[in-house]
Design a protein around this motif. Structure first.
Motif, PDB file in Angstrom:
ATOM      1  N   VAL A   8      55.426 108.478   3.940  1.00 42.43           N
ATOM      2  CA  VAL A   8      56.184 109.678   4.291  1.00 42.43           C
ATOM      3  C   VAL A   8      56.144 109.881   5.804  1.00 42.43           C
ATOM      4  N   GLY A   9      57.293 110.142   6.400  1.00 43.70           N
ATOM      5  CA  GLY A   9      57.363 110.346   7.838  1.00 43.70           C
ATOM      6  C   GLY A   9      57.576 109.066   8.625  1.00 43.70           C
ATOM      7  N   SER A  10      57.673 107.932   7.923  1.00 44.52           N
ATOM      8  CA  SER A  10      57.853 106.656   8.620  1.00 44.52           C
ATOM      9  C   SER A  10      59.297 106.432   9.049  1.00 44.52           C
ATOM     10  N   GLY A  11      60.202 107.265   8.526  1.00 46.04           N
ATOM     11  CA  GLY A  11      61.614 107.095   8.847  1.00 46.04           C
ATOM     12  C   GLY A  11      62.332 106.170   7.890  1.00 46.04           C
ATOM     13  N   ALA A  12      61.604 105.590   6.947  1.00 49.75           N
ATOM     14  CA  ALA A  12      62.218 104.702   5.963  1.00 49.75           C
ATOM     15  C   ALA A  12      63.091 105.513   5.006  1.00 49.75           C
ATOM     16  N   ILE A  13      64.156 104.901   4.511  1.00 49.02           N
ATOM     17  CA  ILE A  13      65.082 105.566   3.611  1.00 49.02           C
ATOM     18  C   ILE A  13      64.913 104.995   2.199  1.00 49.02           C
ATOM     19  N   ALA A  14      64.821 105.888   1.219  1.00 47.96           N
ATOM     20  CA  ALA A  14      64.758 105.449  -0.167  1.00 47.96           C
ATOM     21  C   ALA A  14      66.110 104.861  -0.552  1.00 47.96           C
ATOM     22  N   THR A  15      66.107 103.746  -1.253  1.00 51.54           N
ATOM     23  CA  THR A  15      67.340 103.076  -1.611  1.00 51.54           C
ATOM     24  C   THR A  15      67.351 102.690  -3.089  1.00 51.54           C
ATOM     25  N   ILE A  16      68.533 102.309  -3.565  1.00 54.47           N
ATOM     26  CA  ILE A  16      68.663 101.812  -4.925  1.00 54.47           C
ATOM     27  C   ILE A  16      68.776 100.291  -4.890  1.00 54.47           C
ATOM     28  N   ASP A  17      68.614  99.682  -6.035  1.00 52.26           N
ATOM     29  CA  ASP A  17      68.855  98.253  -6.191  1.00 52.26           C
ATOM     30  C   ASP A  17      70.257  98.114  -6.783  1.00 52.26           C
ATOM     31  N   PRO A  18      71.258  97.783  -5.977  1.00 53.34           N
ATOM     32  CA  PRO A  18      72.642  97.773  -6.476  1.00 53.34           C
ATOM     33  C   PRO A  18      72.883  96.805  -7.621  1.00 53.34           C
ATOM     34  N   GLN A  19      72.196  95.675  -7.623  1.00 54.77           N
ATOM     35  CA  GLN A  19      72.401  94.715  -8.705  1.00 54.77           C
ATOM     36  C   GLN A  19      71.792  95.229 -10.010  1.00 54.77           C
ATOM     37  N   ALA A  20      70.672  95.936  -9.916  1.00 54.02           N
ATOM     38  CA  ALA A  20      70.072  96.528 -11.113  1.00 54.02           C
ATOM     39  C   ALA A  20      70.981  97.619 -11.672  1.00 54.02           C
ATOM     40  N   VAL A  21      71.542  98.442 -10.784  1.00 47.35           N
ATOM     41  CA  VAL A  21      72.486  99.475 -11.216  1.00 47.35           C
ATOM     42  C   VAL A  21      73.697  98.826 -11.869  1.00 47.35           C
ATOM     43  N   ALA A  22      74.199  97.770 -11.256  1.00 46.25           N
ATOM     44  CA  ALA A  22      75.362  97.072 -11.803  1.00 46.25           C
ATOM     45  C   ALA A  22      75.076  96.543 -13.206  1.00 46.25           C
ATOM     46  N   ARG A  23      73.916  95.934 -13.386  1.00 41.31           N
ATOM     47  CA  ARG A  23      73.578  95.382 -14.700  1.00 41.31           C
ATOM     48  C   ARG A  23      73.422  96.479 -15.751  1.00 41.31           C
ATOM     49  N   ASP A  24      72.724  97.558 -15.389  1.00 37.61           N
ATOM     50  CA  ASP A  24      72.525  98.652 -16.345  1.00 37.61           C
ATOM     51  C   ASP A  24      73.846  99.245 -16.814  1.00 37.61           C
ATOM     52  N   LEU A  25      74.731  99.529 -15.867  1.00 38.57           N
ATOM     53  CA  LEU A  25      76.008 100.158 -16.235  1.00 38.57           C
ATOM     54  C   LEU A  25      76.912  99.184 -16.980  1.00 38.57           C
ATOM     55  N   ALA A  26      76.847  97.910 -16.629  1.00 43.22           N
ATOM     56  CA  ALA A  26      77.650  96.919 -17.344  1.00 43.22           C
ATOM     57  C   ALA A  26      77.205  96.833 -18.806  1.00 43.22           C
ATOM     58  N   ARG A  27      75.899  96.918 -19.046  1.00 46.02           N
ATOM     59  CA  ARG A  27      75.398  96.901 -20.416  1.00 46.02           C
ATOM     60  C   ARG A  27      75.909  98.121 -21.183  1.00 46.02           C
ATOM     61  N   LEU A  28      75.897  99.278 -20.527  1.00 52.55           N
ATOM     62  CA  LEU A  28      76.395 100.479 -21.182  1.00 52.55           C
ATOM     63  C   LEU A  28      77.880 100.355 -21.489  1.00 52.55           C
TER      64      LEU A  28
END
Length: 223
Positions: free
Chosen positions: A198-218
């Motif tokens: 916390v405070g390092s300036g890093a940004i939380a991100t998603i894994d786009p390929q994981a999101v793609a796979r999950d939604l494709a399965r749905l």
């Protein structure tokens, strides 16, 4: 004989129904399933209905009727956001690219909702969102009470923060998953990079390929 328009309507309805059936099967499976678990989505045990809403896009109103029939990922933000919004939209564009091979009738979509209607007109929003991916649906609501009612129904929050002579916006970084019946079905939470503090300036991100796979399965397919 059926006319061509009527036939296309029937085909679209069949695809939408198949997508909904596949999604319900995925969300209802227990932990002992031999199918792979979700990678990016945290599903809710029971999808939650949300009140009626109407947002404004450059192409006209966006309501539950606009979204019904397909899985939708909702992300809130604003055009002048310096980091989280462009990072998330860039990552989501990779997922959207993977979905381009899926049938349009069941293809998941991204809805970007501006929580800064004072500056973000529907036209400005459209140009901004489509810069990342042309299929992104972008909308807002000039009536702040109506906008807050919509975001609150998704358990997303935002607030205006004074910044010198101007202002910025604080907002939820998570994305909400709406099922084909436009019910809240799950959440996608960004993760901090390994080792970041916390405070390092890093940004939380998603894994786009994981999101793609999950939604494709749905949606009933694999990209």
């Amino acid at each position: 004989m059926f006319n061509r328009t009527f036939l296309l309507v029937i085909v679209a309805a069949v695809f939408a129904g198949l997508g909904l059936l596949a999604g319900e099967r995925w969300l209802s499976r227990d932990g002992g399933s031999d199918l792979p678990a979700f990678e990016a989505i945290t599903p809710y045990p029971t999808p939650r209905a949300i009140p009626a809403f109407e947002l404004l896009s450059a192409d006209g109103p966006v309501s539950a009727d606009t979204l019904r029939g397909r899985w939708t990922v909702v992300f809130i933000g604003f055009v002048s956001c310096p980091d989280v919004c462009p990072t998330t939209l860039t990552d989501m564009a990779k997922a959207q690219k993977a979905w381009e091979t899926l049938p349009e009738a069941t293809r998941p979509r991204l809805l970007f909702v501006s929580i800064d209607p004072e500056r973000d007109t529907p036209e400005l929003l459209a140009g901004y969102a489509r810069h990342f991916h042309p299929a992104t649906l972008a909308a807002t609501q000039p009536d702040l009470a109506a906008l807050e009612a919509f975001t609150s129904s998704l358990s997303l929050v935002f607030r205006k923060v004074p910044l010198g002579a101007s202002y910025t916006m604080d907002h939820s970084g998570s994305m909400v998953l709406l099922d084909p019946e436009v019910r809240v079905a799950g959440v996608i939470r960004p993760q901090m990079p390994a080792g970041a503090t916390v405070g390092s300036g890093a940004i939380a991100t998603i894994d786009p390929q994981a999101v793609a796979r999950d939604l494709a399965r749905l949606a009933g397919a694999t990209p």
